[in-house]
Design a protein around this motif. Structure first.
Motif, short mmCIF file in Angstrom:
data_model
loop_
_atom_site.label_atom_id
_atom_site.label_comp_id
_atom_site.label_asym_id
_atom_site.label_seq_id
_atom_site.Cartn_x
_atom_site.Cartn_y
_atom_site.Cartn_z
N ALA A 4 20.34 5.39 -22.23
CA ALA A 4 20.95 4.22 -21.58
C ALA A 4 20.21 3.87 -20.30
O ALA A 4 20.06 2.69 -19.96
N ALA A 45 15.87 -3.14 -28.36
CA ALA A 45 17.22 -2.64 -28.07
C ALA A 45 17.77 -3.30 -26.81
O ALA A 45 18.96 -3.65 -26.74
N ARG A 49 21.00 -5.95 -26.46
CA ARG A 49 22.11 -5.75 -25.52
C ARG A 49 22.27 -6.96 -24.61
O ARG A 49 23.40 -7.34 -24.27
N GLN A 74 17.94 3.56 -33.49
CA GLN A 74 19.22 4.25 -33.59
C GLN A 74 19.43 5.24 -32.46
O GLN A 74 20.58 5.59 -32.16
N ARG A 75 18.35 5.70 -31.83
CA ARG A 75 18.47 6.59 -30.68
C ARG A 75 18.58 5.84 -29.37
O ARG A 75 19.07 6.37 -28.38
N THR A 77 20.02 2.60 -29.03
CA THR A 77 21.12 1.65 -28.90
C THR A 77 22.22 1.95 -29.91
O THR A 77 21.97 2.52 -30.98
N ASP A 78 23.44 1.54 -29.54
CA ASP A 78 24.57 1.64 -30.45
C ASP A 78 24.78 0.34 -31.22
O ASP A 78 25.71 0.24 -32.03
N VAL A 79 23.94 -0.65 -30.98
CA VAL A 79 24.02 -1.92 -31.71
C VAL A 79 23.78 -1.66 -33.20
O VAL A 79 22.90 -0.87 -33.57
N ALA A 80 24.57 -2.30 -34.05
CA ALA A 80 24.46 -2.09 -35.50
C ALA A 80 23.05 -2.43 -35.98
O ALA A 80 22.59 -3.57 -35.85
N THR A 81 22.37 -1.43 -36.53
CA THR A 81 20.98 -1.57 -36.99
C THR A 81 20.88 -1.08 -38.43
O THR A 81 21.49 -0.07 -38.79
#
Length: 202
Positions: A4, A45, A49, A74-75, A77-81
């Motif tokens: 983050a 990413a 955001r 995937q590491r 961001t938590d955004v759907a990928t």
């Protein structure tokens, strides 16, 4: 430094802010360079955001590169990928059910607006597929209290998840247990194994 924190750092980076300000609209193009390693994934990413209403597509040159992009994103961001893989077979039918299933699942999630970052390859983006009509025909929606077990078993068998009940116990047939109306089945693609309560008790 947490992941983050990497994205937070880009909030204070003049180059990243300049990219965000010049992000092209539909049909536009912005060429970037000098993004080694996973810095490209970090930028995507961060943009996802910063612009929560936009869909981002990553076009890789090879399947291995697409997998690397997916892993990095995937590491970061938590955004759907999701990955839309390229086919491994020619002709109408994809011989690899796992790939065919993943392609269908990704397209469905994309149409339903559940994906914010799509990773694919140049080849996959131009491969034609008859998924929309097939997906409508192959979609089975269940509701609590449904009683049409005969229709359910016919549809599930047609989808390739299970064989007909009479094949159970026959030579070369399905060896899984059938008890109290429960039948193990695995739909096409990468979905986990399920138990389907759709057959009469024997």
């Amino acid at each position: 430094m947490t992941l983050a924190t990497i994205l937070d750092t880009l909030d204070r980076t003049p180059t990243a802010l300049d990219v965000a300000a010049r992000l092209p609209a539909r049909g536009g193009r912005l060429a970037l360079g000098g993004l080694p390693g996973s810095s490209g994934a970090a930028l995507v990413a961060w943009l996802a955001r910063r612009f929560p209403d936009r869909l981002f597509a990553v076009m890789a040159t090879t399947p291995a590169e697409a997998e690397r992009w997916l892993s990095d994103l995937q590491r970061l961001t938590d955004v759907a990928t999701a990955l839309y893989p390229q086919r491994e077979g020619l002709g109408e039918e994809e011989p690899h059910h796992e790939i065919a299933g993943e392609r269908v699942e990704t397209l469905q999630a994309l149409v339903e607006g559940r994906i914010r970052i799509l990773v694919t390859t140049a080849r996959a983006s131009v491969e034609r597929t008859g998924v929309p009509a097939w997906l409508r025909a192959a979609t089975l929606r269940l509701r609590p209290g449904g009683t049409d077990t005969a229709g359910l078993s016919a549809v599930v068998a047609a989808l390739g998840a299970v064989e007909s009940l009479r094949d159970v116990g026959s030579p070369g047939g399905h060896a899984g247990p059938v008890r109290r109306g429960l039948r193990p089945g695995r739909p096409r693609g990468r979905a986990p194994r399920h138990h389907i309560a759709s057959f009469p008790e024997h």
